[in-house]
Design a protein around this motif. Sequence first.
Motif, PDB file in Angstrom:
ATOM      1  N   ALA A  60       0.814  -1.220   0.000  1.00 22.81           N
ATOM      2  CA  ALA A  60       0.000   0.000   0.000  1.00 22.81           C
ATOM      3  C   ALA A  60       0.846   1.268   0.000  1.00 22.81           C
ATOM      4  O   ALA A  60       0.515   2.248  -0.673  1.00 22.81           O
ATOM      5  CB  ALA A  60      -0.954  -0.005   1.201  1.00 22.81           C
ATOM      6  N   LEU A  61       1.945   1.257   0.733  1.00 25.76           N
ATOM      7  CA  LEU A  61       2.738   2.485   0.789  1.00 25.76           C
ATOM      8  C   LEU A  61       3.349   2.797  -0.582  1.00 25.76           C
ATOM      9  O   LEU A  61       3.416   3.963  -0.986  1.00 25.76           O
ATOM     10  CB  LEU A  61       3.826   2.357   1.867  1.00 25.76           C
ATOM     11  N   LYS A 105       1.983   2.149  -3.323  1.00 25.77           N
ATOM     12  CA  LYS A 105       0.890   2.698  -4.125  1.00 25.77           C
ATOM     13  C   LYS A 105       0.585   4.139  -3.713  1.00 25.77           C
ATOM     14  O   LYS A 105       0.268   4.979  -4.554  1.00 25.77           O
ATOM     15  CB  LYS A 105      -0.355   1.819  -3.980  1.00 25.77           C
ATOM     16  N   ALA A 106       0.673   4.423  -2.428  1.00 21.14           N
ATOM     17  CA  ALA A 106       0.352   5.767  -1.942  1.00 21.14           C
ATOM     18  C   ALA A 106       1.384   6.800  -2.371  1.00 21.14           C
ATOM     19  O   ALA A 106       1.075   7.984  -2.446  1.00 21.14           O
ATOM     20  CB  ALA A 106       0.246   5.751  -0.415  1.00 21.14           C
ATOM     21  N   THR A 107       2.607   6.355  -2.629  1.00 19.81           N
ATOM     22  CA  THR A 107       3.661   7.307  -2.969  1.00 19.81           C
ATOM     23  C   THR A 107       3.919   7.380  -4.473  1.00 19.81           C
ATOM     24  O   THR A 107       4.772   8.150  -4.909  1.00 19.81           O
ATOM     25  CB  THR A 107       4.973   6.899  -2.275  1.00 19.81           C
ATOM     26  N   GLY A 108       3.204   6.597  -5.245  1.00 22.75           N
ATOM     27  CA  GLY A 108       3.405   6.615  -6.696  1.00 22.75           C
ATOM     28  C   GLY A 108       4.556   5.739  -7.165  1.00 22.75           C
ATOM     29  O   GLY A 108       4.921   5.756  -8.330  1.00 22.75           O
ATOM     30  N   ALA A 149       4.610   2.386  -7.029  1.00 29.78           N
ATOM     31  CA  ALA A 149       4.139   1.100  -7.549  1.00 29.78           C
ATOM     32  C   ALA A 149       4.069   1.137  -9.072  1.00 29.78           C
ATOM     33  O   ALA A 149       3.578   2.100  -9.657  1.00 29.78           O
ATOM     34  CB  ALA A 149       2.760   0.788  -6.969  1.00 29.78           C
ATOM     35  N   TYR A 189       2.672  -0.076 -12.571  1.00 28.26           N
ATOM     36  CA  TYR A 189       1.589  -0.703 -13.323  1.00 28.26           C
ATOM     37  C   TYR A 189       2.089  -0.891 -14.764  1.00 28.26           C
ATOM     38  O   TYR A 189       3.117  -0.329 -15.146  1.00 28.26           O
ATOM     39  CB  TYR A 189       0.335   0.185 -13.286  1.00 28.26           C
ATOM     40  N   ASP A 207       1.404   0.238 -17.738  1.00 32.49           N
ATOM     41  CA  ASP A 207       1.726   1.397 -18.588  1.00 32.49           C
ATOM     42  C   ASP A 207       2.907   2.200 -18.043  1.00 32.49           C
ATOM     43  O   ASP A 207       3.410   3.094 -18.719  1.00 32.49           O
ATOM     44  CB  ASP A 207       0.491   2.296 -18.763  1.00 32.49           C
ATOM     45  N   ASP A 208       3.337   1.910 -16.817  1.00 32.03           N
ATOM     46  CA  ASP A 208       4.509   2.614 -16.272  1.00 32.03           C
ATOM     47  C   ASP A 208       5.802   1.994 -16.784  1.00 32.03           C
ATOM     48  O   ASP A 208       6.882   2.521 -16.535  1.00 32.03           O
ATOM     49  CB  ASP A 208       4.489   2.563 -14.737  1.00 32.03           C
ATOM     50  N   VAL A 212      -2.001  -4.199 -10.792  1.00 28.28           N
ATOM     51  CA  VAL A 212      -3.172  -4.037 -11.657  1.00 28.28           C
ATOM     52  C   VAL A 212      -4.116  -3.020 -11.029  1.00 28.28           C
ATOM     53  O   VAL A 212      -4.436  -3.113  -9.845  1.00 28.28           O
ATOM     54  CB  VAL A 212      -3.902  -5.381 -11.863  1.00 28.28           C
ATOM     55  N   GLY A 213      -4.545  -2.073 -11.847  1.00 21.85           N
ATOM     56  CA  GLY A 213      -5.416  -1.011 -11.353  1.00 21.85           C
ATOM     57  C   GLY A 213      -6.878  -1.378 -11.402  1.00 21.85           C
ATOM     58  O   GLY A 213      -7.696  -0.696 -11.999  1.00 21.85           O
ATOM     59  N   GLY A 265      -5.497  -5.774  -6.339  1.00 21.01           N
ATOM     60  CA  GLY A 265      -5.922  -4.708  -5.440  1.00 21.01           C
ATOM     61  C   GLY A 265      -6.671  -5.241  -4.239  1.00 21.01           C
ATOM     62  O   GLY A 265      -6.791  -4.572  -3.213  1.00 21.01           O
TER      63      GLY A 265
END
Lengths: 165, 779
Positions: free
Chosen positions: B29-30, B32-35, B37, B39, B41-42, B251-252, B491
């Motif tokens: 989660a952290l 994901k919270a900080t950007g 993570a 995905y 397309d990244d 996965v979003g 998720g």
Amino acid sequence: MRVFHLKINGDTVDVAAPEHYTLLEILRYELGLTGSKQGCDKGDCGSCTVQVDGVPMLSCLVLPSTVESKAITTIEGLAVQHRSDGGEGASLLQNAFDAAGALQCGFCQPGMIMSAQALLESNATPNRDDIKQALAGNLCRCTGYTQIYTAVESAAKDGGENGCS
Amino acid sequence: MAARDKHGPDAPWGDGFKVIGKPNRKVDALAKATGEAIYTDDISLPNMLHSKTLRSPHAHAKILSIDTSKAEALEGVYAVLVGSELPIKYGVIPWTPDENVLATDKVRFIGDEVAAVAAIDEDTAIEACELIEVEYELLETIVTAEQALVTPEPPIHDDRKKRNNISKHVELEFGDVDAQVDDADLVVENDYYFHSTTHTAIEPHCAVATFGNDGRLTLWSSTQITHYVHRALSRVLEMDPAKIRVIQPNVGGGFGGKSDPFALEFITAMLSKKSGRPVKMLWTREEVFYAHRGRHSMQMHYRTTAKSDGTITSVDAKLLIDGGAYSSFGLVTTYYSGQLLTGPYAFPNYRFDSTRVFTNRPPCGPKRGHGSVQPRFAFEVQLDEVATKLDIDPIEIRRKNFLGENTTTINGQRITSNGFLECLDAVEEASDWKSKHRKMRYGTGIGVAGSMYISGTNYPVYPNKMPQAGVQLKVDRSGLVTVFTGGNDIGQGSNSMVAYCVAEEMGINPDSIKVVAADTDLCPVDLGAYSSRVTFMVGNAAIDAARKMRNKIVEAVAEHWKVEKESVRIIDGTVYNLDNDEETLSQREAFHVTEEKFDTLGSTGSYNTPTLGGDYRGGTIGSSPAYSFTSHVAEVDIDTETGEIEVKKIWVAHDCGRALNPILVKGQIEGSTYMGAAEVSLENYEMNRFSLHAGPSLLDYRIPTTLDTAEIEALIVESIDPEGPYGAKEAGEGPLHSAIPAVANAIYDAVGIRLRELPFTPAKVLAALKEKDEVTADA
């Protein structure tokens, strides 16, 4: 192609990109700041939200030439700011999202957190309705929003107690 | 059955849970919270090309010719792909392979994929797609399910044995349904309609593929089912699966919308092969709408017979299911539409007759609560009508017909734990039901509904006797435990769940565990994130692997200390000698001692279902090692001037067996309930009369914002399943079902109208109010 002079997360950067690129495309595909997400590319979902001079904006609808003189903050910049304020790791709000279980798939959350951060900067003690209003432009498909409210409320409470965001 | 009998607080070494049931942080989660993570397309690879798809503007047409020469001549274009290059058909269900990567002979819906281009950037790829010339011969368009039933020609799929547009027909009867009609005190019979809705995960589908010079393919994809994508790639590309690696990054969101193999996964692979460069494809939001695989619309006819005391004596169902253009999971959908209704109430006699048809619309598939949300809506509304007609409290009639625990349903499904009565009690009390039902002012009302859902299925999509879930542990000298699992974290938190189970079973802290998931080169097979199977199956496999490792550690340390194994206990990452308080080992030291005795440390664990299901064709479809149970109460406020429905609050109680992490379980319950409630009046996946999607955007397709979402109070009921990991069952899909009929039943309590056709628009509310007033006036 055009060179854009941008101020992002405290850094001054010159980026050469096609003229029609949006700010989101510059961030994601030219600068590797992939924390801001693209969910619709039409301004409907809010997952690309960044702050421009402290105001939450949809970076997929912003042409970079219109924000060249302004301070742009992305999700990556929150932790940068937090550390330059003497903190460690993630910001209070980011930690609160983690603790509340507000992050499921996490895809909408960078945008959600940027909107919530802007709210807390303008209103340190928001009530539930303030939070709903401030986050109404950020779609989340996982949570049903309840744990997101809890996260923002808890960050507001802790921020009040610690005197920082 | 590996892991189920020795773990938990009653385990020989146990003294209560240290990790399970606690509000632990998620492992990811952290990030994901900080950007941080990543995905799909990244991901950007050196020298990577971008690709786009040319899609059909016609709903049903033969392809006479495709000319790609102008596209190929465009500067910046590196490869062009057409359907004839990949002629092998695929489909997630092995019995119904009817999809081509790109159309070979015909197109079947507006948005069907025809050709693809890889170019230096997306703009060039789009320009090249526009230069591809396709000659079509238009065919009759089959727009509706009724039309499909009576229109065998032209068949949308003309290479099937039968020339018609019937995708699947299932008719099953248990007991003697018709014989109950004469003896019944009450017969209620009505038509119901559930419209199509779609997943709209916020992350659009994306894939990145690269063919190495060694002939190996690596694909990153936003998928829920790495293993089935792996199999499908091998089949269609005619490649040795050992040379294909499929990786699922973060996965979003999925909700079932990423559980089929999708064309972009094959297209990027093939374009990479042709161009010799990595290739990415990111769908636009509009393309995600065309990909669909969302909820099937269903026209449903139900007849319920009952005794005057409220006992149900029979249920008869006839369903017409609009499948759209391809089979997808349709075979399963058709069975689920009948098989999953036989709880939480006992049906002494039951029959269903379900027909799925092909139409020239984007294909339907599994959306959260696959195949069973629609019949659940219809039946729960009908049960409410039965209660009303017999003047029985709607909660009481649900208690009265309770199926029970440790029993078998009329269609042969084994029921173990069952906390449905506790769910009813919980929502009754929390909502203050007794002082509200039939007692609120006109315009406001309260309604209840119940449901049941599977925790995984014992039908593994392709028949095989291998485990459904596997887990491997690597135990390192550093003190780190790495868990390798094929499970897909989309998720819902399955990677966290795996870490909790391993931590609990080994007696260590979740912080000292790293989870590597959903990478077919590195991880043992798990079948994927669908059918609410991951917690139950991967959780059990993780416990199995962890228990084996713990036993090794205990054995090695006991030998090291020269004590009995019973004297060695691992708690929170420290090993204690119960005979000598002075003697302890750190986790790392214990791993060293164990490695000295056993050599390099690792273990494997697995889970497979017991033999389940009824002894008849289709009897295993819908059979699950455990079932979850849910009850919703909704409170609504109807504006009788505008017809608008406001859902004020929803109370939801869900029997998840045991909450491995109550925060995560509540997140699933709240998210499911929100998604279900949105299907009542906001969301509608609608086509116009040309079979063109009415508004493929997140503005037109209205998923709820913060301002549209009712207050939700989630209540956890724990029935402690005998076979679940630490007693756990599913929480991700069950709590969607009864949200919808609970709202429908609340509307009846509020204004006395019985709405049976979703979505409930203001116009339908006003029309029903008008009709009710006219009936009252006539009387």
